[in-house]
Design a protein around this motif. Structure first.
Motif, PDB file in Angstrom:
ATOM      1  N   TYR A   1      58.450  42.557  41.601  1.00 25.10           N
ATOM      2  CA  TYR A   1      58.655  41.920  40.295  1.00 25.10           C
ATOM      3  C   TYR A   1      60.116  41.845  39.847  1.00 25.10           C
ATOM      4  CZ  TYR A   1      53.604  42.184  39.922  1.00 25.10           C
ATOM      5  OH  TYR A   1      52.260  42.025  40.150  1.00 25.10           O
ATOM      6  N   ALA A   2      61.041  42.462  40.583  1.00 24.92           N
ATOM      7  CA  ALA A   2      62.440  42.436  40.142  1.00 24.92           C
ATOM      8  C   ALA A   2      63.323  41.826  41.232  1.00 24.92           C
ATOM      9  CB  ALA A   2      62.908  43.844  39.775  1.00 24.92           C
TER      10      ALA A   2
ATOM     11  N   THR B   1      49.400  35.918  41.354  1.00 23.43           N
ATOM     12  CA  THR B   1      48.349  36.406  42.253  1.00 23.43           C
ATOM     13  C   THR B   1      48.943  36.938  43.543  1.00 23.43           C
ATOM     14  OG1 THR B   1      46.975  34.637  41.386  1.00 23.43           O
ATOM     15  CG2 THR B   1      46.163  35.783  43.320  1.00 23.43           C
ATOM     16  N   SER B   2      49.914  36.213  44.094  1.00 25.47           N
ATOM     17  CA  SER B   2      50.460  36.666  45.376  1.00 25.47           C
ATOM     18  C   SER B   2      51.246  37.960  45.187  1.00 25.47           C
ATOM     19  CB  SER B   2      51.312  35.577  46.020  1.00 25.47           C
ATOM     20  OG  SER B   2      52.476  35.351  45.276  1.00 25.47           O
ATOM     21  N   LYS B   3      51.832  38.136  44.000  1.00 22.95           N
ATOM     22  CA  LYS B   3      52.540  39.406  43.748  1.00 22.95           C
ATOM     23  C   LYS B   3      51.546  40.568  43.685  1.00 22.95           C
ATOM     24  CE  LYS B   3      56.524  37.527  41.357  1.00 22.95           C
ATOM     25  NZ  LYS B   3      57.186  37.327  40.063  1.00 22.95           N
TER      26      LYS B   3
ATOM     27  N   ASP C   1      48.698  40.607  45.107  1.00 20.68           N
ATOM     28  CA  ASP C   1      48.224  40.757  46.473  1.00 20.68           C
ATOM     29  C   ASP C   1      49.132  41.693  47.252  1.00 20.68           C
ATOM     30  OD1 ASP C   1      46.299  40.208  48.322  1.00 20.68           O
ATOM     31  OD2 ASP C   1      46.566  38.045  48.229  1.00 20.68           O
ATOM     32  N   PHE C   2      50.433  41.529  47.007  1.00 15.18           N
ATOM     33  CA  PHE C   2      51.372  42.371  47.740  1.00 15.18           C
ATOM     34  C   PHE C   2      51.244  43.828  47.324  1.00 15.18           C
ATOM     35  CE2 PHE C   2      55.343  44.582  48.175  1.00 15.18           C
ATOM     36  CZ  PHE C   2      55.457  44.518  49.544  1.00 15.18           C
ATOM     37  N   LEU C   3      51.076  44.061  46.024  1.00 13.90           N
ATOM     38  CA  LEU C   3      50.895  45.428  45.529  1.00 13.90           C
ATOM     39  C   LEU C   3      49.647  46.048  46.158  1.00 13.90           C
ATOM     40  CD1 LEU C   3      51.961  47.516  43.531  1.00 13.90           C
ATOM     41  CD2 LEU C   3      50.535  46.475  41.781  1.00 13.90           C
ATOM     42  N   SER C   4      48.587  45.233  46.250  1.00 15.55           N
ATOM     43  CA  SER C   4      47.330  45.688  46.829  1.00 15.55           C
ATOM     44  C   SER C   4      47.513  46.053  48.305  1.00 15.55           C
ATOM     45  CB  SER C   4      46.304  44.573  46.677  1.00 15.55           C
ATOM     46  OG  SER C   4      45.037  45.011  47.052  1.00 15.55           O
ATOM     47  N   LEU C   5      48.243  45.204  49.019  1.00 17.12           N
ATOM     48  CA  LEU C   5      48.545  45.474  50.422  1.00 17.12           C
ATOM     49  C   LEU C   5      49.357  46.764  50.549  1.00 17.12           C
ATOM     50  CD1 LEU C   5      48.710  44.513  53.428  1.00 17.12           C
ATOM     51  CD2 LEU C   5      50.853  43.428  52.809  1.00 17.12           C
ATOM     52  N   GLY C   6      50.363  46.909  49.672  1.00 13.59           N
ATOM     53  CA  GLY C   6      51.212  48.096  49.707  1.00 13.59           C
ATOM     54  C   GLY C   6      50.410  49.379  49.552  1.00 13.59           C
ATOM     55  N   LEU C   7      49.414  49.372  48.675  1.00 10.87           N
ATOM     56  CA  LEU C   7      48.552  50.538  48.476  1.00 10.87           C
ATOM     57  C   LEU C   7      47.733  50.836  49.721  1.00 10.87           C
ATOM     58  CD1 LEU C   7      46.884  50.381  44.949  1.00 10.87           C
ATOM     59  CD2 LEU C   7      48.300  52.193  45.906  1.00 10.87           C
TER      60      LEU C   7
END
Lengths: 541, 117
Positions: free
Chosen positions: B58-59, A249-251, A253-259
């Motif tokens: 992820y990496a 989930t936190s990963k 979340d980070f992708l969402s923040l990055g967007l």
């Protein structure tokens, strides 16, 4: 270690206030001088469109590099290492969207506000109302985050720990800001931002060179120093994942923040409005180029300052200080240059809040006066153009008071998510609508309303039902804003990954469901946008 | 801000024929040049940014690979994001100066010259 932390709170607040007072005195003189030529609406909202590209570029960097960027990112790098660096990359790359797709076309088609561009080929009143609503919401969230942060800064830099004392300082900062906006309009506000950006970037440069000199100008030894000072978890500072890597989930979340970061900047109304302060689209392009270089170089400084604070001050001392992560840069200044450098950095931090809040206030007041009052309430039949500026000034006072009260109420609350929310709303409600209006011939009123309101509602609802607002205990590293209840069902703190694609989809759906087609207005808009024909000219003084 | 809102400054008889300009070969060429640059370039930097964010997300092992001293792949890729942003900025400025501005100026002068009799 604790001696340093105590040193900051007890350390010569008189000196800090003194240096800040000098900044306020100088900027007030500049603002009063700037006000002598502020007569028309174009003067008040757009500084007569008379700033050069480089001047506006410096002002943009002053508007963009908020306390969150300076204190927040340096602190995040000091404590969380690489994950703090990721923020700055999103904040920088975002400017390419503004440069390639938005700045010049917006300058050529608009007059004062985002609503001018969005409503250009649509039915005026509903689209302006949507644009103004979204502008006010984004500006309000951004404003509140800045003002709430001011309380922590007061505790950190002036040694005022009781809430009443902090409230007085927040009110004073708000009042000075209102004076800037009322008296100086956009021109005065721009000069405050230029002065602040020059101080901030020069101060960061000096500290960067100082830190690098301590490590023999070797980036690798600086990183090594941060790892050593970090103890057991020191090695984790160098690679991603310390803050966001914990769970799936936190990963996400980070992708969402990055967007949200990369798509939000070109939808921030207070940034968009800055493009109207230059005479031509070419100057708007030059301003973005200047802003990209200055902001990029500044974030490289914060990389050195963050790891430098980790290495020289140490993460334990930073965590123990009032203001925690936000105190990393001030503590580093003190460790390097003693009370004088701390005082300078403290003054720059206050100046930062002042300048950013002033920019937000003038944007929100312009949108209310121009889009809502002049175009919707008065249906653009305002005989006296000064009335619009008068309304803008009154609105600025109201927004300033709201900012002061909001800052006092939110003082001490965890409102860090408000900045991320402002970016998410800007990326969801504003950017799809802007891009569709500029590039998609078929786009129409219905589409504009669907994407703006859809993006706005989706991002706010998702935030309200996210762990940022409820469900995380006070013992968590970032506790929820409301404790004791748990009504969250959306797992992420950043809504962008859902709300941004949704808004693009709704904009398309709303468009194709409506029969409205205005090919003639699109032809006019595209010719104006690409060539600058008939664009608003600078007012000569 | 459309002209219909500003009748005082731009009386209708002087209003340029926007549809005619819009269909002119010169304008079609300008729009083609703009879109041919900004759309692919936007795709490039967004994809490159997303790849970077996904790698960072992820990496972790790959990003933590040390290259020189304490400098690892993650730091180098992060700094390359700065470099690519600066490079794309400079490329666009050069392209706009050479390929867009002269054409835009020529069309603008034609439109405004015809309108402001």
């Amino acid at each position: 270690m604790s001696a340093i932390a105590a040193g900051v709170t007890g350390n010569n607040p008189a000196l800090n206030i003194g240096i800040f007072a000098v900044f306020v005195a100088i900027t007030l003189v500049v603002v009063f001088r700037a006000s002598r030529n502020t007569k028309t609406a174009a003067d008040y909202y757009a500084a007569g469109r008379a700033f050069t590209g480089p001047q506006n570029g410096i002002a943009i960097s002053g508007d963009y590099l908020s306390a969150a960027s300076f204190l927040g990112i340096a602190g995040a790098i000091a404590l969380n290492g690489y994950d703090g660096f990721l923020y700055s990359i999103g904040f920088l790359v975002a400017w390419l969207v503004a440069l390639l797709l938005v700045a010049e076309l917006l300058r050529n088609t608009g007059k004062y506000t985002m609503g001018d561009v969005l409503a250009f080929r649509m039915r005026q009143r509903p689209v302006r109302a949507a644009a103004a609503t979204s502008t006010l919401v984004v500006s309000f969230f951004y404003l509140l985050a800045q003002m709430a942060g001011a309380g922590g800064l007061v505790a950190l830099l002036l040694g005022i720990t009781n809430k009443t004392g902090q409230a007085v300082v927040i009110a004073a900062v708000g009042l000075i800001m209102i004076v800037y906006v009322l008296v100086g309009g956009m021109k005065g506000t721009t000069w405050v931002q230029i002065i602040k950006a020059a101080l901030l970037i020069t101060g960061a440069l000096a500290m960067t060179i100082w830190v690098l000199a301590k490590f023999g100008f070797n980036l690798s030894s600086l990183l090594g120093g941060a790892v050593d000072a970090g103890g057991k978890t020191g090695e984790a500072l160098l690679s991603p994942g310390k803050q966001y890597g914990a769970t799936g989930t936190s990963k996400l979340d980070f992708l969402s923040l990055g967007l949200a970061l990369v798509l939000g900047t070109a939808g921030l109304p207070h940034i968009l409005m800055r493009f109207y302060t230059v005479p031509t689209a070419k100057e708007a392009r030059r301003s973005v180029v200047w802003a990209i270089w200055l902001i990029g170089i500044f974030y490289l400084f914060t990389l050195v300052l963050g790891y430098g604070a980790g290495a020289i001050v140490g993460p334990e001392a930073i965590r123990a200080a009032p203001g925690k992560a936000n105190s990393a840069a001030p503590l580093l200044a003190q460790a390097l240059g003693g009370p004088v450098l701390l005082g300078l950095i403290a003054a720059v931090a206050f100046a930062t809040i002042l300048a950013v809040v002033a920019g937000l206030t003038i944007t929100a007041s312009a949108s209310f006066a121009h889009d809502i009052y002049a175009n919707i309430i008065k249906k653009d039949k305002l005989a006296d153009k000064n009335a619009e500026v008068r309304v803008a000034r009154i609105t600025a006072v109201v927004i300033g008071i709201v900012a002061i009260v909001g800052g006092i109420v939110a003082n001490g609350q965890n409102v860090a998510f408000l900045v991320a929310l402002a970016f998410a709303v800007a990326a969801s409600a504003n950017l799809p609508t802007i891009l569709y209006s500029l590039f998609w011939k078929r786009f129409n009123t219905s589409g504009a309303l669907w994407s703006t309101y859809g993006g706005l509602v989706a991002s706010i609802v998702l935030i309200v039902f996210s762990p940022a607002v409820s469900g995380k205990p006070a013992t968590a590293s970032t506790p929820s804003m409301i404790q004791g209840v748990d009504f969250h069902w959306f797992p992420l703190e950043n809504p962008g990954i859902v709300s941004i694609p949704l808004a693009f989809f709704l904009g398309w759906l709303g468009t194709v469901l409506s029969k409205e087609r205005r090919a003639d207005k699109y032809a006019e808009m595209e010719v104006r946008a690409l060539t600058g024909a008939g664009a608003e000219k600078a007012t000569p003084h | 801000m459309s002209t219909s809102h500003d009748p005082g400054t731009r009386p209708d008889p002087d209003e340029p024929d926007w549809a005619e300009v819009h269909g002119s070969a010169e304008f079609v060429e300008l729009r083609r040049r703009l879109r041919r640059f900004v759309f692919p370039m936007t795709a490039v930097f967004l994809v490159w940014y997303l790849v970077y964010v996904l790698l960072a997300d992820y990496a972790h092992g790959f990003m933590a690979t040390k290259l020189v001293g304490d400098i690892n792949v993650g730091l180098v890729l992060g700094l390359l994001q700065f470099v690519s942003t600066f490079v794309i900025t400079s490329l666009y400025v050069r392209y706009a100066d050479r390929k867009l501005d002269p054409l835009a100026t020529s069309i603008r002068e034609r439109v405004e010259g015809g309108a402001a009799k």
